[in-house]
Scaffold this active site. Structure first.
Site, PDB file in Angstrom:
ATOM      1  N   SER A 147     -14.075  43.882 -44.781  1.00  0.00           N
ATOM      2  CA  SER A 147     -14.144  43.283 -43.448  1.00  0.00           C
ATOM      3  C   SER A 147     -14.980  44.179 -42.519  1.00  0.00           C
ATOM      4  O   SER A 147     -16.111  44.498 -42.862  1.00  0.00           O
ATOM      5  CB  SER A 147     -12.714  43.071 -42.933  1.00  0.00           C
ATOM      6  OG  SER A 147     -12.715  42.211 -41.843  1.00  0.00           O
ATOM      7  N   ARG A 217      -3.560  38.851 -31.451  1.00  0.00           N
ATOM      8  CA  ARG A 217      -3.247  39.143 -32.851  1.00  0.00           C
ATOM      9  C   ARG A 217      -2.857  37.871 -33.603  1.00  0.00           C
ATOM     10  O   ARG A 217      -3.248  37.668 -34.754  1.00  0.00           O
ATOM     11  CB  ARG A 217      -2.103  40.158 -32.915  1.00  0.00           C
ATOM     12  CG  ARG A 217      -1.642  40.480 -34.303  1.00  0.00           C
ATOM     13  CD  ARG A 217      -2.750  41.097 -35.136  1.00  0.00           C
ATOM     14  NE  ARG A 217      -2.220  41.646 -36.388  1.00  0.00           N
ATOM     15  CZ  ARG A 217      -2.966  42.253 -37.293  1.00  0.00           C
ATOM     16  NH1 ARG A 217      -4.257  42.389 -37.098  1.00  0.00           N
ATOM     17  NH2 ARG A 217      -2.427  42.721 -38.392  1.00  0.00           N
ATOM     18  N   ASP A 318     -11.782  32.705 -48.275  1.00  0.00           N
ATOM     19  CA  ASP A 318     -12.056  33.415 -47.013  1.00  0.00           C
ATOM     20  C   ASP A 318     -12.986  32.559 -46.159  1.00  0.00           C
ATOM     21  O   ASP A 318     -14.152  32.373 -46.496  1.00  0.00           O
ATOM     22  CB  ASP A 318     -12.709  34.760 -47.333  1.00  0.00           C
ATOM     23  CG  ASP A 318     -12.977  35.617 -46.091  1.00  0.00           C
ATOM     24  OD1 ASP A 318     -12.797  35.128 -44.954  1.00  0.00           O
ATOM     25  OD2 ASP A 318     -13.375  36.784 -46.270  1.00  0.00           O
ATOM     26  N   HIS A 351      -9.065  35.593 -46.026  1.00  0.00           N
ATOM     27  CA  HIS A 351      -9.756  36.854 -45.749  1.00  0.00           C
ATOM     28  C   HIS A 351      -8.899  38.056 -46.160  1.00  0.00           C
ATOM     29  O   HIS A 351      -9.416  39.080 -46.626  1.00  0.00           O
ATOM     30  CB  HIS A 351     -10.099  36.910 -44.265  1.00  0.00           C
ATOM     31  CG  HIS A 351     -10.819  38.161 -43.861  1.00  0.00           C
ATOM     32  ND1 HIS A 351     -12.058  38.488 -44.359  1.00  0.00           N
ATOM     33  CD2 HIS A 351     -10.467  39.171 -43.030  1.00  0.00           C
ATOM     34  CE1 HIS A 351     -12.443  39.650 -43.835  1.00  0.00           C
ATOM     35  NE2 HIS A 351     -11.497  40.080 -43.040  1.00  0.00           N
ATOM     36  N   ASP A 352      -7.599  37.947 -45.981  1.00  0.00           N
ATOM     37  CA  ASP A 352      -6.686  39.054 -46.295  1.00  0.00           C
ATOM     38  C   ASP A 352      -6.625  39.385 -47.781  1.00  0.00           C
ATOM     39  O   ASP A 352      -5.992  40.376 -48.160  1.00  0.00           O
ATOM     40  CB  ASP A 352      -5.266  38.731 -45.812  1.00  0.00           C
ATOM     41  CG  ASP A 352      -4.981  39.329 -44.443  1.00  0.00           C
ATOM     42  OD1 ASP A 352      -5.859  40.043 -43.919  1.00  0.00           O
ATOM     43  OD2 ASP A 352      -3.886  39.076 -43.902  1.00  0.00           O
TER      44      ASP A 352
END
Lengths: 370, 196
Positions: A147, A217, A318, A351-352
């Site tokens: 990232s 967040r 992602d 994405h994680d």
């Protein structure tokens, strides 16, 4: 055998010139190392952390007590093997875990807050290269990042081409898209709309913009997951009540759905360990990132001076930095004649995925680094 | 290490040491591995299957996951001394364009393919009346990746029509190299070195 854990901070001997034209004096870089540095200093791997990450990659976080963010990847016998390599991970400038950032004191003894200069990804890397200079590490065995960490790895390869033999960028990009910028703007506006933000001067007051930071967040967290992953994990399931009774629609605005409860938990947990102004500065740096623009508009030109081997990895789920962004970099590297590998891995976590259990990623990282 | 497939072995010993090589459809990177270790080549690969790419990367090879029909276009002209296409031409959307691309990115190209005119294939079609399943074309018509079956004669016609020069050629029946006499009937697969 436990990994060697060193907790360090250094002050850069020279002022740090920034892309904005400003100069930061007395910059402090906080970092952790794992494993031993070889006598010739040739076995160092620089790990670059993501937006809200920190230097505690493989040791417990001093505030939350949770395991390091890449504990599964970094350690003796792990894919990034600290019995062979020394892993160095530093907190980027602008952040809040010991490196100079908006919460640090300026020359007048008061926190910078919004007087902190706007920084870029390249400025962060300048800070990291400054750290390597102090440590006497001329050439890294590898620079690795996911990232935002991948942006730093690519920036280092482009701007300090002799400093790394291998460059590994995972779930990353060479530029922020309009959609990426839009999500970050949402987060920044949530923070700045919180009355407790106080124009950024909340340090020392008893109120911090926690609500705004938590919303930022929560929004960002959604972008880190995939729709399938969210559906698998939560679906439309209702959250049990605090008294243990079965979940039900409240006909109000409590966290009825499990996914709501999860996001609220993520948001509030985040405010305990992260500084709202740092969030503003670091997201700005990511939005400004455009490696091609820095090199005359042609991405391939960013890599012409590099003799490093590159590896890019993307994940099929992602949508924040989709495969096309990695391919874009790969094509530029091919055009520049660089030795490049690329693979799109299949994983359900969005994405994680780079932080989670994806065995194929372990094999790719180990194979590429060794 | 296991021995290379015969078509790969013949390519491996005809690539000049120290060359820059692109192996298109490189699989697990067997040929790249040999070119790197035995000939000191700078070998790069392209492979569509992510599992195979992952194995290549784990061996320290530089392989990009990509679709040759589309992604060869991203490489600059004459970036390589050799472009290699082993047992992949028949899976290309447009083999003729693939050949053009190989000779654009490489100064020379090696192309190997199963010969559909081999007598076993002919016999299977003639007497069985069904799409042949033979040892060189081992998969049923409905699941094969081969979408453009080609014969030695067809390939010769294609290179002639394109003005491409055949530098060398090799033919195989099983693991045995055979001469070029009636190769169209006797060869199970063929290897051509071509240039423009």
């Amino acid at each position: 055998m436990a990994p060697t854990i060193a907790s360090h901070a250094i002050t850069l001997p020279d002022p740090l010139p920034l892309d904005s034209g400003q100069v930061l004096e007395g910059v402090q870089i906080a970092y952790e190392t794992y494993g031993e540095l070889a006598a010739d200093k040739g076995n160092a791997i620089l790990l670059c952390h993501a937006l809200t990450g920190d230097q505690y990659v493989a040791s417990p976080h001093p505030i939350t007590g949770k395991p390091g963010w890449w504990e599964r990847m970094v350690g003796p016998g792990k894919p990034i093997d600290t019995s062979r390599y020394q892993v160095i991970c530093a907190n980027v400038i602008g952040s809040c875990m010991g490196s100079t950032g908006p919460a640090s004191d300026a020359a007048d003894g008061k926190p910078y807050a919004m007087r902190f200069p706007v920084i870029t990804i390249r400025d962060m890397v300048r800070g990291l290269v400054g750290l390597l200079d102090v440590l006497g590490i001329e050439r890294l065995h590898a620079v690795v990042g996911g990232s935002m960490g991948g942006m730093q790895a690519l920036s280092l390869a482009a701007n300090w081409p002799q400093r790394a033999e291998r460059v590994l960028a995972i779930a990353s990009t060479s530029r922020h898209s309009a959609q990426n910028i839009a999500f970050h703007e949402l987060g920044r506006q949530a923070i700045m709309a919180d009355p407790n933000w106080q124009g950024g001067d909340y340090y020392g007051s008893d109120a911090a913009p926690d609500a705004g930071l938590a919303v930022a967040r929560m929004a960002a967290h959604i972008t880190y997951l995939s729709e399938d992953g969210l559906t698998d994990k939560f679906g439309r399931n209702l959250q049990d009540r605090p008294d243990g009774s079965k979940g039900a629609k409240s006909f109000g605005f409590d966290a009825d759905f499990q996914v709501e409860s999860y996001l609220r938990y993520q948001g509030s947990g985040f405010t305990q360990r992260f500084d709202a102004n740092s969030y503003l500065y670091i997201t700005r740096a990511m939005d400004y990132f455009d490696l091609a623009e820095e090199h005359g508009g042609r991405l391939a030109d960013a890599f012409t001076g590099s003799s490093a081997r590159f590896c890019l990895v993307s994940f099929d789920s992602d949508w924040l930095y989709p495969t096309a962004e990695s391919r874009h970099v790969v094509h530029a590297l091919n055009a520049a004649g660089a030795a490049v590998s690329f693979v799109e891995l299949s994983a359900p976590f969005g994405h994680d995925s780079f932080l989670l259990e994806v065995p194929a990623l372990d094999r790719v990282i180990k194979g590429f680094i060794e | 290490m296991t021995a290379l497939r015969p078509d790969l072995a013949v390519i491996a010993c005809h690539v000049a040491p120290g060359s820059r090589v692109l192996d298109v459809g490189c699989g697990e990177g067997e040929l790249m591995d040999v070119l790197r270790s035995d000939s000191g080549c700078d070998a790069r690969g392209m492979e569509i299957d992510p599992v195979l790419v992952e194995r290549c990367v784990a061996k320290g090879l530089s392989v990009v996951q990509g679709d040759a029909d589309r992604d060869l276009a991203e490489y600059p002209d004459k970036a390589f001394d050799y472009a290699i296409l082993s047992q992949t031409l028949q899976t290309a959307a447009r083999p003729d364009r693939m050949l053009d691309e190989l000779l654009r990115v490489g100064r020379r190209a090696f192309v190997s393919f199963p010969n559909f005119a081999h007598w076993r294939t002919r016999a299977a079609l003639m007497f069985g009346g069904r799409m042949p399943v033979t040892r060189s074309i081992p998969v049923s018509w409905y699941e094969t990746q081969n979408i453009h079956h080609v014969t030695v004669k067809d390939f010769r016609d294609l290179v002639r029509a394109k003005g491409v020069t055949v530098e060398q050629e090799w033919f195989f029946a099983g693991d045995r190299q055979i001469g070029s006499a009636s190769a169209n009937l006797r060869a199970e697969y063929a290897v051509f070195e071509v240039s423009r």
